[in-house]
Design a protein around this motif. Structure first.
Motif, PDB file in Angstrom:
ATOM      1  N   GLU A  76      46.995 121.969   6.976  1.00 33.46           N
ATOM      2  CA  GLU A  76      47.120 121.700   5.333  1.00 33.46           C
ATOM      3  C   GLU A  76      47.368 122.517   4.661  1.00 33.46           C
ATOM      4  OE1 GLU A  76      42.370 121.379   7.758  1.00 33.46           O
ATOM      5  OE2 GLU A  76      42.136 121.647   5.564  1.00 33.46           O
ATOM      6  N   ALA A  77      48.079 123.703   5.118  1.00 30.69           N
ATOM      7  CA  ALA A  77      49.065 124.785   4.011  1.00 30.69           C
ATOM      8  C   ALA A  77      50.113 123.954   3.859  1.00 30.69           C
ATOM      9  CB  ALA A  77      48.979 126.311   4.575  1.00 30.69           C
ATOM     10  N   LEU A  78      51.172 123.315   4.401  1.00 30.27           N
ATOM     11  CA  LEU A  78      52.500 122.757   4.366  1.00 30.27           C
ATOM     12  C   LEU A  78      51.782 121.372   3.468  1.00 30.27           C
ATOM     13  CD1 LEU A  78      53.211 124.854   6.985  1.00 30.27           C
ATOM     14  CD2 LEU A  78      54.512 122.873   7.635  1.00 30.27           C
ATOM     15  N   ASP A  79      50.390 120.885   3.868  1.00 30.93           N
ATOM     16  CA  ASP A  79      50.897 119.463   2.569  1.00 30.93           C
ATOM     17  C   ASP A  79      50.003 120.319   1.342  1.00 30.93           C
ATOM     18  OD1 ASP A  79      50.973 118.403   4.748  1.00 30.93           O
ATOM     19  OD2 ASP A  79      48.358 118.266   4.975  1.00 30.93           O
ATOM     20  N   ARG A  80      49.281 120.990   1.156  1.00 35.87           N
ATOM     21  CA  ARG A  80      48.919 121.893  -0.019  1.00 35.87           C
ATOM     22  C   ARG A  80      49.619 122.315  -0.598  1.00 35.87           C
ATOM     23  NH1 ARG A  80      42.984 122.808  -0.688  1.00 35.87           N
ATOM     24  NH2 ARG A  80      42.111 121.834   1.296  1.00 35.87           N
ATOM     25  N   PHE A  81      50.770 123.402   0.067  1.00 36.35           N
ATOM     26  CA  PHE A  81      51.730 124.383  -0.732  1.00 36.35           C
ATOM     27  C   PHE A  81      53.277 123.741  -0.805  1.00 36.35           C
ATOM     28  CE2 PHE A  81      48.190 126.624   0.231  1.00 36.35           C
ATOM     29  CZ  PHE A  81      47.386 126.853  -1.340  1.00 36.35           C
ATOM     30  N   ALA A  82      54.119 124.650  -1.310  1.00 34.31           N
ATOM     31  CA  ALA A  82      55.545 124.256  -0.598  1.00 34.31           C
ATOM     32  C   ALA A  82      56.719 124.949  -0.200  1.00 34.31           C
ATOM     33  CB  ALA A  82      56.153 124.367  -2.350  1.00 34.31           C
ATOM     34  N   VAL A  83      55.420 125.468   1.114  1.00 39.07           N
ATOM     35  CA  VAL A  83      55.959 125.697   2.244  1.00 39.07           C
ATOM     36  C   VAL A  83      56.835 124.955   3.171  1.00 39.07           C
ATOM     37  CG1 VAL A  83      54.347 128.590   1.539  1.00 39.07           C
ATOM     38  CG2 VAL A  83      53.895 126.529   3.306  1.00 39.07           C
ATOM     39  N   TRP A 120      45.522 131.501   1.080  1.00 36.17           N
ATOM     40  CA  TRP A 120      44.710 130.117   1.836  1.00 36.17           C
ATOM     41  C   TRP A 120      44.543 129.983   2.646  1.00 36.17           C
ATOM     42  CZ3 TRP A 120      44.789 125.712   4.554  1.00 36.17           C
ATOM     43  CH2 TRP A 120      43.842 124.863   4.130  1.00 36.17           C
ATOM     44  N   ILE A 121      45.551 130.322   3.557  1.00 31.34           N
ATOM     45  CA  ILE A 121      45.385 130.420   4.709  1.00 31.34           C
ATOM     46  C   ILE A 121      44.397 131.929   5.571  1.00 31.34           C
ATOM     47  CG2 ILE A 121      46.464 130.896   6.889  1.00 31.34           C
ATOM     48  CD1 ILE A 121      48.873 129.251   6.040  1.00 31.34           C
ATOM     49  N   ILE A 122      44.477 132.515   4.719  1.00 35.07           N
ATOM     50  CA  ILE A 122      43.592 133.575   5.426  1.00 35.07           C
ATOM     51  C   ILE A 122      42.026 132.860   5.305  1.00 35.07           C
ATOM     52  CG2 ILE A 122      42.815 135.823   4.985  1.00 35.07           C
ATOM     53  CD1 ILE A 122      45.141 136.425   6.701  1.00 35.07           C
ATOM     54  N   GLU A 123      41.922 132.893   4.181  1.00 33.53           N
ATOM     55  CA  GLU A 123      40.786 132.275   3.478  1.00 33.53           C
ATOM     56  C   GLU A 123      39.512 131.159   4.333  1.00 33.53           C
ATOM     57  OE1 GLU A 123      38.867 134.471   0.996  1.00 33.53           O
ATOM     58  OE2 GLU A 123      41.170 135.420   0.908  1.00 33.53           O
ATOM     59  N   ALA A 124      41.200 130.460   4.832  1.00 30.77           N
ATOM     60  CA  ALA A 124      40.773 129.510   5.547  1.00 30.77           C
ATOM     61  C   ALA A 124      40.339 129.962   7.318  1.00 30.77           C
ATOM     62  CB  ALA A 124      41.635 128.238   5.753  1.00 30.77           C
TER      63      ALA A 124
END
Lengths: 156, 89, 156, 89
Positions: A76-83, A120-124
């Motif tokens: 999901e982080a890859l979908d949400r952020f330009a990483v 975001w990943i840590i919070e998630a």
């Protein structure tokens, strides 16, 4: 409900492991030639938590689900952020003071999205990962962190 | 073990963790509920079982390793995890 | 003007170095028992920059001043954010693709200030550190990055 | 080397880096300026020297390894660095 996704193991990886996360070698594979930035977050066991002196702790996990969930969070982080890549690992079992409990690495062409994605990943993972922390204190008492007060005493 | 009094048509592999495992003094049990039961139905059945009144009515549940709402319908052989407040990180 | 400060070498450290920053060992000393979080930022040489294909690059530094300035930036981060330690290193000399050019590690009791401090340090060092980047491209040309266009041609 | 035409009373060790070193074709020189000169005075003197017209009037300068304003007064033996746009990171 977690939606099944195609996982690209070169870009998304997750581990729930009883092994030390100190200098966790598989993180080295996170990132490519196109990435100018990488960010590694490490969570460690603190000597005090909410004013109490911690002597040791144990993490328990619903391991199969936690690994899937952690992988889903990275995706999901890859979908949400330009990483371009997100790897994460969470320790289980007995941990001493200063030991690494969680590590998250993200890589991206530019640095800004690394910071946003890492946070975001840590919070998630803190809100979603089926992992529980049993803290033991210097005074001999212990508690399941996060459990409602009424449920944190001895068993029935 | 199989919980006494939960003797329906379908069998649910029920997993407990953390403080819930401590309260129930077990990590896993088989619960039999009526065909067509939902997650909420299972939780209500469990709460009525001997020594299980501590289980919160709104307990977070995963079915087959994914978080699930109370209305989710259960099938024979499903794996249901009762998820105490999580504390990873 | 940089104000002289007492430097606590266990909490603030800075290096300008021609040595590889891959798995830079001195970073391990950043953080204490009181710190539950650490964040490591790594900048790497990217294969492309602003659309041009990079073949290699060199960083030049005013080394003595850059090391003092980097140390000052780390010290200021400790004043500005609730972080307990800040270590930073910048590479000089020839670097190949994917090599680490800069690394910043901060540690703190809690994670939020780590993110804020890390970003602040990177922005500060990019704007203040007397370090220059000479990029060479696949087409054989080269440029001092950041130099005004008029000054980026051949010498007089 | 000592720059021709800069023959004042105090000696300033002048350092060049990056694109400036490339333009001047040297990394270090000794500049002599009048006692009481400021950073801006030194920069104006340098810009008048043969082959130095490329030096920006508002060049960033460090004196003795700290960033300094144009009005900073120089002393004999000071180390002045001419700082091109930086690009660390």
């Amino acid at each position: 409900m977690t939606v099944a996704r195609e996982v690209d193991a070169s870009r998304i990886r997750a581990w729930i492991t009883p092994d030390s996360l100190e200098n966790f070698a598989p993180l080295a594979a996170c990132g490519s030639e196109a990435d100018g930035a990488a960010l590694v977050f490490e969570g460690r066991v603190r000597a005090t938590n909410e004013g109490r002196e911690v002597s040791s702790l144990a993490y328990e996990a619903y391991a199969e689900m936690a690994e899937q969930e952690l992988e889903a969070i990275c995706g999901e982080a890859l979908d949400r952020f330009a990483v371009s890549s997100a790897f994460a690992a969470h320790r289980v079992g007995e941990l001493g003071l200063k030991e690494v409990s969680v590590v998250v690495k993200v890589a991206a062409p530019h640095r800004e999205p690394c910071y946003a994605a890492s946070r975001w990943i840590i919070e998630a993972l803190k809100s979603r990962l089926p992992v529980w922390k049993h803290e033991r204190y210097a005074d001999g008492s212990s508690v399941w962190v996060g459990a409602p007060a009424a449920a944190s005493g001895a068993g029935p | 073990m199989t919980l006494d009094g939960l003797d329906g048509d379908i069998s649910i592999r029920t997993l407990l963790f953390g403080v819930y495992a401590e309260r129930a003094a077990l990590r896993e049990c088989s619960a039999r509920v009526a065909a067509g039961s939902t997650v909420s139905d299972l939780v209500e059945e469990l709460r009525r079982a001997e020594g299980w009144s501590w289980l919160p009515r709104r307990v977070v549940v995963a079915v087959n390793q994914s978080y699930a709402e109370g209305g989710t319908r259960l099938s024979d052989g499903d794996e249901v995890a009762l998820i105490p407040p999580v504390a990873g990180g």
